[in-house]
Scaffold this motif. Structure first.
Motif, PDB file in Angstrom:
ATOM      1  N   GLN A 256     -62.129 -29.021 -28.081  1.00  0.00           N
ATOM      2  CA  GLN A 256     -60.735 -28.586 -28.085  1.00  0.00           C
ATOM      3  C   GLN A 256     -59.875 -29.510 -28.933  1.00  0.00           C
ATOM      4  OE1 GLN A 256     -58.012 -30.213 -26.000  1.00  0.00           O
ATOM      5  NE2 GLN A 256     -56.715 -28.928 -27.267  1.00  0.00           N
ATOM      6  N   LEU A 257     -58.967 -28.919 -29.714  1.00  0.00           N
ATOM      7  CA  LEU A 257     -58.076 -29.658 -30.597  1.00  0.00           C
ATOM      8  C   LEU A 257     -56.621 -29.416 -30.197  1.00  0.00           C
ATOM      9  CD1 LEU A 257     -59.677 -28.562 -33.988  1.00  0.00           C
ATOM     10  CD2 LEU A 257     -60.087 -30.705 -32.795  1.00  0.00           C
ATOM     11  N   ALA A 258     -55.803 -30.449 -30.306  1.00  0.00           N
ATOM     12  CA  ALA A 258     -54.343 -30.294 -30.357  1.00  0.00           C
ATOM     13  C   ALA A 258     -53.704 -29.755 -29.091  1.00  0.00           C
ATOM     14  CB  ALA A 258     -53.970 -29.404 -31.541  1.00  0.00           C
ATOM     15  N   MET A 259     -54.218 -30.062 -27.916  1.00  0.00           N
ATOM     16  CA  MET A 259     -53.548 -29.631 -26.695  1.00  0.00           C
ATOM     17  C   MET A 259     -52.345 -30.521 -26.398  1.00  0.00           C
ATOM     18  SD  MET A 259     -55.098 -29.030 -22.866  1.00  0.00           S
ATOM     19  CE  MET A 259     -55.383 -30.757 -22.532  1.00  0.00           C
ATOM     20  N   ASP A 260     -52.427 -31.787 -26.779  1.00  0.00           N
ATOM     21  CA  ASP A 260     -51.339 -32.705 -26.518  1.00  0.00           C
ATOM     22  C   ASP A 260     -50.182 -32.432 -27.482  1.00  0.00           C
ATOM     23  OD1 ASP A 260     -50.818 -35.147 -24.816  1.00  0.00           O
ATOM     24  OD2 ASP A 260     -50.304 -35.949 -26.786  1.00  0.00           O
ATOM     25  N   GLU A 261     -49.065 -33.119 -27.297  1.00  0.00           N
ATOM     26  CA  GLU A 261     -47.887 -32.855 -28.119  1.00  0.00           C
ATOM     27  C   GLU A 261     -47.985 -33.437 -29.518  1.00  0.00           C
ATOM     28  OE1 GLU A 261     -44.318 -33.954 -26.150  1.00  0.00           O
ATOM     29  OE2 GLU A 261     -44.463 -32.376 -24.648  1.00  0.00           O
ATOM     30  N   GLY A 262     -48.915 -34.344 -29.769  1.00  0.00           N
ATOM     31  CA  GLY A 262     -49.041 -34.942 -31.086  1.00  0.00           C
ATOM     32  C   GLY A 262     -49.791 -34.046 -32.055  1.00  0.00           C
ATOM     33  N   ALA A 263     -49.540 -34.236 -33.345  1.00  0.00           N
ATOM     34  CA  ALA A 263     -50.220 -33.459 -34.376  1.00  0.00           C
ATOM     35  C   ALA A 263     -51.653 -33.951 -34.557  1.00  0.00           C
ATOM     36  CB  ALA A 263     -49.458 -33.565 -35.693  1.00  0.00           C
ATOM     37  N   VAL A 264     -52.520 -33.067 -35.057  1.00  0.00           N
ATOM     38  CA  VAL A 264     -53.910 -33.399 -35.358  1.00  0.00           C
ATOM     39  C   VAL A 264     -54.132 -33.169 -36.844  1.00  0.00           C
ATOM     40  CG1 VAL A 264     -56.308 -32.716 -35.022  1.00  0.00           C
ATOM     41  CG2 VAL A 264     -54.782 -32.905 -33.060  1.00  0.00           C
ATOM     42  N   ASP A 265     -54.743 -34.166 -37.524  1.00  0.00           N
ATOM     43  CA  ASP A 265     -54.916 -34.071 -38.972  1.00  0.00           C
ATOM     44  C   ASP A 265     -56.262 -34.659 -39.383  1.00  0.00           C
ATOM     45  OD1 ASP A 265     -53.909 -33.674 -41.748  1.00  0.00           O
ATOM     46  OD2 ASP A 265     -54.091 -35.852 -41.795  1.00  0.00           O
ATOM     47  N   SER A 266     -56.870 -34.055 -40.393  1.00  0.00           N
ATOM     48  CA  SER A 266     -58.106 -34.564 -41.012  1.00  0.00           C
ATOM     49  C   SER A 266     -59.231 -34.673 -39.989  1.00  0.00           C
ATOM     50  CB  SER A 266     -57.859 -35.920 -41.687  1.00  0.00           C
ATOM     51  OG  SER A 266     -56.889 -35.799 -42.707  1.00  0.00           O
ATOM     52  N   VAL A 267     -59.745 -33.515 -39.585  1.00  0.00           N
ATOM     53  CA  VAL A 267     -60.828 -33.433 -38.601  1.00  0.00           C
ATOM     54  C   VAL A 267     -61.994 -32.676 -39.221  1.00  0.00           C
ATOM     55  CG1 VAL A 267     -61.532 -32.541 -36.348  1.00  0.00           C
ATOM     56  CG2 VAL A 267     -59.218 -33.463 -36.668  1.00  0.00           C
ATOM     57  N   THR A 268     -63.209 -33.227 -39.083  1.00  0.00           N
ATOM     58  CA  THR A 268     -64.425 -32.547 -39.517  1.00  0.00           C
ATOM     59  C   THR A 268     -65.321 -32.334 -38.308  1.00  0.00           C
ATOM     60  OG1 THR A 268     -64.343 -33.504 -41.738  1.00  0.00           O
ATOM     61  CG2 THR A 268     -66.464 -32.660 -40.982  1.00  0.00           C
ATOM     62  N   ILE A 269     -65.642 -31.069 -38.023  1.00  0.00           N
ATOM     63  CA  ILE A 269     -66.544 -30.703 -36.930  1.00  0.00           C
ATOM     64  C   ILE A 269     -67.754 -30.058 -37.589  1.00  0.00           C
ATOM     65  CG2 ILE A 269     -66.802 -29.340 -34.830  1.00  0.00           C
ATOM     66  CD1 ILE A 269     -63.759 -29.454 -34.506  1.00  0.00           C
TER      67      ILE A 269
END
Length: 700
Positions: A256-269
């Motif tokens: 799971q990505l980005a549930m919190d209030e902060g932004a998510v950037d530059s992720v490799t899955i």
């Protein structure tokens, strides 16, 4: 000074150095021993003088930052890490699960000799540079295994987590540089619990972990949470959540990505194996989700394999989130109702605040369970039962009529996607994979994908509303049609170039006039390193703009003048490029560069790529193909088809001869080198013998 220890890292198989090998991490300046079997703590300087608890070794005044605490076999209580130290168990370097097998099994090398921590390991706030490696960690219900709040430079490897509600809990206020690798996590208890929970971490690696969160009595099961983090790599993990036969109610997600209030950037899955979850990879998008690559994962037995923006919670005040720079490619998605989707749920809840841009879903294999919309488990119109879907009027590139690029996927058959496999109004699925090399030997392994799928070209139509197409993949061929009346049509390759050079994909461009240019996959070089990367589609230029010097006594007529390339910037190619000029098969050909005309006088040996590639650098040749003219070239400029014929002089009159009688000659005329004399009612012709002028050889 003690012995300096070296950390050994294992490959995907999890088999590294033997358990007896002394190993540790970081810049260790000392080593301290712990042995639960000793009755009282010694000074820790040797195995015979070992401490009998890990806590004693940590609080020992002589233990300094960077030291290693080597823990021997035995049972130990939980403890707090209050110093920057490396705490290493006897099974450091040995993965608890043998990941080299198609179906991973417990690693036989770890069945004995465990150092078992019974209780929670807590990192004291603000303590950095901590390693926990090579233990079995067993914690009671509702307790974390390893818990941290604000620690940098953390390594958690080669541990076997059993029981407990949240085995790795990294809910940091802020942190950086974490590595979580080669762990086994199993037997998680409690509802709504997560195997690996990570928040606010910059530079995070989660790799080669074996996770089973499949207890049917635990509701709301979650695999790996990556919230408010950036520069994240999640690779080589084997994650099973236990859902089978459409019974997904007990699971939430595997990743799971980005549930919190902060932004998510530059992720490799990448190259993960995910199975048995309501959602395989989920982006709740409470804030922005940018520059995310989801590549070569094997995802099966899910209700939704990859779903982005499924959240219903409003974003933070003043935030207008976006999902941008998203690549979903090369994934093997099977037995799922829903393949890859961008959901508009948040759009109507959040007043269209979410926007998608630069999203590409390509090269994926969809082998779904294919339920029909009438199936009770699939609600028509909600984007389910489809490999790629967009929920209603999702905002794409600033418009609710924009389309997601879903080209170049395998849809299960050579015929491509069926009508119910996509939300047609917002999914561009043209140019699908038409053949699939299914290698059974690779089934079940993370990152399963054919070695050489046959991808048909992407079909692109250019017109005045979209005169240019941007290319980002040098392996994906394109077929481009330029609509009539389109101005400034072209192909933008700048993403594939550096200093005016780069490899571009096979590209075929056909204009409404039937002019076709065929570029193979080749390296292109511009004379200007600042070239913008745009190759203009073939464009007819006025004949009056072309000057071809005529030989004495000949007349030149231009049939076709075509400009292709980059204007005044010269372009050369390593391989031959084919230019077809329709209905010009009987013409001469040449090219114009900087106002100078050069005839093309070499005839091609054949009309094929081999003949084109055999040209010298910057060379050209011609060949007639039926009624058409084909030019093979290794450069772009303005090409011309023309004819050159002998000039015909105008008739020139001579003075009439005076008549002296009935039989006197009539007027005498010179015409085309012949003397014409009218004598009564007869016409006499006298022609002078002149050498014939050599006509130029026509191609073909």
């Amino acid at each position: 000074m003690g012995t300096l220890l070296v950390l050994a890292t294992a490959g995907l198989s999890g088999i590294a150095q033997s358990a007896s090998a002394t190993a540790a991490v970081g810049d260790s300046s000392g080593i301290w021993y712990v042995d639960a079997s000793v009755s009282t703590s010694g000074d820790g300087t040797s195995e015979s003088e070992a401490f009998n608890t890990i806590a004693d070794a940590i609080i020992n005044d002589a233990t300094k930052a960077g030291d290693t605490i080597q823990v021997l076999e035995g049972d130990y209580s939980g403890f707090t890490v209050s110093k920057p130290v490396n705490i290493v168990g006897p099974n450091h370097g040995i993965h608890p699960q043998d990941m080299s097998k198609d179906v991973p099994t417990p690693n036989q090398d770890r069945l004995t000799g465990e150092a078992v921590i019974k209780g929670m390991v807590t990192f004291q706030a603000g303590i950095d540079d901590i390693t926990i490696s090579g233990f079995k960690i067993v914690t009671p219900t509702e307790s974390a295994g390893v818990k941290a709040t604000t620690s940098d430079n953390v390594t958690i490897t080669y541990n076997d987590f059993s029981s407990g509600s949240q085995p790795i809990d990294g809910q940091n206020g802020s942190a950086s540089t974490w590595v979580i690798s080669h762990n086994r996590i199993d037997d998680i208890t409690g509802d709504n619990k997560t195997a690996i929970y990570l928040v606010n971490i910059i530079d995070l690696t989660v790799e080669n972990n074996f996770i089973r969160h499949d207890n049917p009595e635990a509701d709301g099961r979650r695999g790996v949470n990556l919230d408010s983090s950036s520069n994240v790599t999640l690779t080589g993990n084997n994650i099973g959540m236990g859902a089978r036969d459409d019974q997904f109610e007990g699971t939430k997600w595997a990743v799971q990505l980005a549930m919190d209030e902060g932004a998510v950037d530059s992720v490799t899955i990448e190259s993960n194996w995910i199975r048995g979850a309501n959602t395989g990879i989920l982006g709740l998008s409470k804030n922005s989700l940018t520059n995310v690559v989801i590549r070569q994962n094997t995802i099966s037995d899910t209700r939704r394999a990859i779903a982005l923006d499924r959240g219903s919670v409003a974003p933070p005040s003043g935030v207008s989130p976006v999902i941008a720079g998203l690549e979903v490619s090369g994934n093997d998605i099977a037995f799922s109702e829903f393949g890859v989707g961008l959901s508009g749920v948040a759009d109507w809840l959040h007043n269209n605040e979410f926007k998608y841009s630069d999203v590409a879903i390509s090269g994926n294999k969809f082998t779904l369970s294919q339920p029909t919309p009438a199936d009770s488990s699939c609600t028509a119109g909600e984007g389910e039962c489809k490999p790629v879907s967009v929920y209603k009027e999702t905002i794409i590139d600033g418009s609710n009529t924009g389309k997601i690029n879903a080209r170049g996927n395998w849809w299960g058959t050579a015929a491509g996607p069926s009508a119910n496999q996509q939300e047609e109004s917002q999914v561009d699925s043209g140019g699908w994979i038409s053949a699939y090399d299914d290698d059974p030997a690779k089934e079940g392994q993370p990152g399963f994908w054919p070695d050489s799928p046959a991808i048909i070209p992407l079909d692109v139509v250019l017109d005045d509303t979209k005169p240019t197409v941007t290319v980002t993949d040098s392996a994906q061929s394109l077929v481009i049609e330029v609509g009539g009346g389109t101005t400034d049509a072209g192909v933008d390759y700048k993403e594939l170039l550096a200093d005016g050079k780069g490899t571009i994909p096979q590209t075929t461009i056909t204009t409404s006039d039937g002019v076709t240019v065929g570029i193979p996959q080749t390296r292109v070089t511009a004379t200007d390193k600042d070239w913008d990367g745009v190759i203009k589609a073939p464009t007819i230029v006025p004949n009056s703009s072309i000057t071809i010097p005529a030989e004495s006594g000949t007349t030149v007529t231009i049939a076709t003048a075509i400009e292709v390339g980059a204007g005044d910037i010269g372009l050369t190619f390593d391989n031959g490029v084919r230019l077809l000029l329709p209905s010009d098969g009987d013409k001469l050909v040449g090219f114009v560069r900087n106002g100078t005309f050069t005839p093309i006088t070499t005839k091609c040996s054949a009309d094929n790529q081999t003949a084109g590639d055999a040209l010298a650098a910057g060379g050209d040749c011609y060949i007639s193909v039926g009624a058409d003219m084909v030019i093979w070239t290794k450069h772009f400029t303005t090409f011309v088809a023309y004819s050159s014929v002998a000039a015909t002089p105008a008739l020139a009159a001579t003075p009439a001869l005076a008549a002296t009688g009935a039989d006197a000659p009539g007027p005498v005329l010179w015409a085309a080198g012949a003397l014409l004399l009218v004598l009564g009612s007869a016409l006499l012709v006298a022609r002078r013998r002149v050498p014939a002028k050599r006509q130029p050889e026509f191609p073909g």
